[in-house]
Structures are given as C-alpha cells and as structure tokens.
Design an enzyme around this catalytic site. Structure first.
Site, mmCIF file in Angstrom:
data_model
loop_
_atom_site.group_PDB
_atom_site.id
_atom_site.type_symbol
_atom_site.label_atom_id
_atom_site.label_comp_id
_atom_site.label_asym_id
_atom_site.label_seq_id
_atom_site.Cartn_x
_atom_site.Cartn_y
_atom_site.Cartn_z
ATOM 1 N N HIS A 137 39.649 43.444 43.287
ATOM 2 C CA HIS A 137 40.738 43.695 44.241
ATOM 3 C C HIS A 137 41.907 44.263 43.454
ATOM 4 C CE1 HIS A 137 43.805 41.678 47.229
ATOM 5 N NE2 HIS A 137 43.933 42.988 47.182
ATOM 6 N N MET B 3 46.441 42.541 39.201
ATOM 7 C CA MET B 3 47.843 42.768 39.606
ATOM 8 C C MET B 3 48.591 43.459 38.478
ATOM 9 S SD MET B 3 48.614 39.041 41.222
ATOM 10 C CE MET B 3 47.509 38.288 42.431
ATOM 11 N N HIS C 92 35.399 37.215 43.299
ATOM 12 C CA HIS C 92 36.543 38.066 43.622
ATOM 13 C C HIS C 92 37.520 38.059 42.439
ATOM 14 C CE1 HIS C 92 39.334 39.824 46.688
ATOM 15 N NE2 HIS C 92 40.270 39.147 46.040
ATOM 16 N N MET D 148 44.445 41.243 54.244
ATOM 17 C CA MET D 148 45.258 40.234 53.565
ATOM 18 C C MET D 148 45.831 39.289 54.619
ATOM 19 S SD MET D 148 44.896 40.830 50.395
ATOM 20 C CE MET D 148 45.909 39.412 49.907
ATOM 21 N N ASP E 151 41.078 39.346 41.065
ATOM 22 C CA ASP E 151 42.377 39.843 41.515
ATOM 23 C C ASP E 151 43.125 40.510 40.371
ATOM 24 O OD1 ASP E 151 42.650 39.135 44.329
ATOM 25 O OD2 ASP E 151 42.488 37.060 43.646
ATOM 26 N N MET F 197 45.324 45.341 43.089
ATOM 27 C CA MET F 197 46.704 45.298 43.589
ATOM 28 C C MET F 197 47.565 46.052 42.580
ATOM 29 S SD MET F 197 46.672 41.365 44.920
ATOM 30 C CE MET F 197 45.236 40.935 43.937
ATOM 31 N N SER G 288 37.902 33.386 44.510
ATOM 32 C CA SER G 288 38.840 34.186 43.712
ATOM 33 C C SER G 288 39.149 33.436 42.420
ATOM 34 C CB SER G 288 40.136 34.406 44.493
ATOM 35 O OG SER G 288 41.160 34.784 43.587
ATOM 36 N N ASP H 112 41.525 37.449 52.921
ATOM 37 C CA ASP H 112 41.978 36.999 51.603
ATOM 38 C C ASP H 112 43.369 36.402 51.699
ATOM 39 O OD1 ASP H 112 42.490 36.675 48.917
ATOM 40 O OD2 ASP H 112 42.377 38.810 48.408
HETATM 41 C C1 DX5 Z 1 46.454 37.135 46.523
HETATM 42 C C2 DX5 Z 1 45.017 37.338 46.084
HETATM 43 C C3 DX5 Z 1 44.081 36.314 46.571
HETATM 44 C C4 DX5 Z 1 44.371 34.930 46.132
HETATM 45 C C5 DX5 Z 1 43.818 33.986 47.132
HETATM 46 O O1 DX5 Z 1 47.218 38.218 46.154
HETATM 47 O O2 DX5 Z 1 44.536 38.587 46.508
HETATM 48 O O3 DX5 Z 1 42.735 36.658 46.276
HETATM 49 O O4 DX5 Z 1 43.866 34.621 44.881
HETATM 50 O O5 DX5 Z 1 44.211 32.721 46.754
HETATM 51 P P1 DX5 Z 1 44.279 31.497 47.775
HETATM 52 O O6 DX5 Z 1 42.905 31.274 48.289
HETATM 53 O O7 DX5 Z 1 44.783 30.401 46.904
HETATM 54 O O8 DX5 Z 1 45.252 31.897 48.857
HETATM 55 ZN ZN ZN Z 2 42.367 39.094 46.338
#
Ligand code: DX5
Ligand code: ZN
Length: 233
Positions: A69, A40, A36, A140, A38, A71, A11, A178
């Site tokens: 991903h 948000m 990956h 998650m 992320d 979010m 990620s 994740d």
């Molecule tokens: C959290 C993300 C993850 C995050 C994982 O909301 O979806 O992908 O980056 O990070 P680590 O591996 O540091 O928990």
């Molecule tokens: Zn993620």
C-alpha cells in the site's frame, strides 16, 4: 451478511518489528490470506514507515502474497523497486496521482496485481473510468498515515456503492477496506460488500495476540458484540 468469502490481510504496521518474520508466520498459521505492507513517505501522509527492504526480507519467509500500500506522493518512482523486492500487488492512491491510468498500466506491464486506493473524502465515482483495469479497490476507512485510528462510519455507504459498481463493471475485482477494522466494524463492511479486510491493531496489537483472522467475523453471535456505529470516535 453477504455470502461471499471474506479474506483477511493483516497489516504489519502494527506488528513487533523486532520479530517481524515470526509475526508474519503466526498470522499465516492463523489463516491470513495475504500480508499488507504500509509504505509511508512523510509527504503524502504525515508519517514514515517502511520501504522495499522490508518486502525483500519477508519474501523468502512466507508464501502469502505481499500487497504493498503505497502512501507516497510519487508512486511511479517506486514501482520497480517493490516489484524487484517481491511485492505481488501494488496499491496506489487516487489522490497521489495525476496520471493514474499510466501508473495502472505500468503495474500491469510489470506483471503484478494493481489496485487503487481512495481516501475517506474521495467519492466512489472517482473510480468509474479506471475500474475495468483494476484487480483491487481499497477503500480507506480512516485517514491514511497511522494505525489504531477510529473507523469512519460514513465510508460504509461508499463501500455499498462500490460493491454495486464492481458487480456491474468488474466482478472479480477485490473490494478491500483498511483502517479501524475489528470485530465490531468487520461485520459492517462485510455486509456492505467488502471482501478483503485489512487489519493491523486487531491482529498484531498488544491486546490482540494474533487473533484468528476468521474471528473478526465469527465473533458476532447475534450481533451482541456489535457497538452502535455512532458510538465510535
Ligand atoms: C493506515 C494504514 C493501515 C493501518 C491499519 O494508514 O493504511 O493499513 O495499518 O491499521 P489498523 O487496523 O490499526 O487501523
Ligand atoms: Zn494500509
């Protein structure tokens, strides 16, 4: 441990954004299977991260699949933009969607892989009716929104239940996890049946200069690096 091949999806949330291209190249050289991304929106989760421009910047720099991903509260608004930017798969949250079937069909119509993500409190059974349409299920193992959080142990039996459901209904669907995945938790989730591990901090974090992704599972000689599950926050 389960004998199926386990893949790693670093990620980039934990990467150094000032040298993102280099970090992705380093992860690829170390054996990453996909990247990956992320996304948000500050509504679905209490944080802001990145948008389609990041995907477009990375697209010419790597041959690895870019999985996105989402979010965000309204994923339908952004599907086309991420596909145009170069995303290979789109992962949407069950909790963010009133018309999940429509969203899933839209991603398929765009010719991309589609996944549904469930938060820690969402049961495996929520996916029963949609599973046959999915390429990926993402569990998650932390509450979404931030990297570097503690792995939530109660997700392990859910991963096990999902493995059974996937084997029965859609055996080629990826079961991905994740959040809080490191050399201690990777063996737990792999044993429960996960076949794709997302890891941010364990790959890009300050203390882990691009760990060989396969090291997440290899560093388990006799299990002695394995903290007890209850010892984690
Ligand atoms: C959290 C993300 C993850 C995050 C994982 O909301 O979806 O992908 O980056 O990070 P680590 O591996 O540091 O928990
Ligand atoms: Zn993620």
């Amino acid at each position: 441990m389960d004998k199926r091949a386990v893949k790693l999806a670093p990620s980039i949330l934990a990467a150094d954004f000032a040298r993102l291209g280099e970090q992705v190249a380093e992860a690829a050289r170390a054996g990453a299977d996909r990247i990956h991304v992320d996304v948000m929106d500050g509504h679905f989760v209490p944080n802001l991260s990145m948008g389609p421009a990041i995907v477009a910047s990375l697209r010419p720099l790597t041959q690895l699949p870019l999985e996105t991903h989402l979010m965000v509260t309204s994923p339908d608004l952004f599907l086309d933009a991420f596909v145009s930017a170069g995303s290979d798969s789109l992962l949407v949250h069950w909790e963010a969607n009133n018309n999940l079937h429509r969203t899933v069909q839209r991603v398929k119509a765009l010719g991309k892989r589609v996944g549904v993500v469930i938060n820690p409190a969402t049961p495996a059974s929520a996916l029963e009716e949609i599973l046959q349409d999915l390429d990926q299920v993402l569990v998650m193992t932390v509450n979404p929104g931030f990297g570097h959080q503690g792995f939530i142990d109660t997700t392990v039996p859910k991963i096990r239940r999902l493995r059974e459901m996937i084997d029965a209904i859609k055996p080629d669907c990826d079961l991905e996890v994740d959040g809080g995945i490191d050399a201690d938790t990777a063996p737990l989730v792999a044993e429960a049946g996960a076949n794709v591990l997302v890891a941010g901090t364990a790959i890009f974090g300050d203390q882990c200069p691009i760990l060989d992704p396969s090291g997440l599972l290899a560093e388990r000689p006799g299990g002695h690096r394995h903290r007890s599950a209850s010892s984690r926050a």
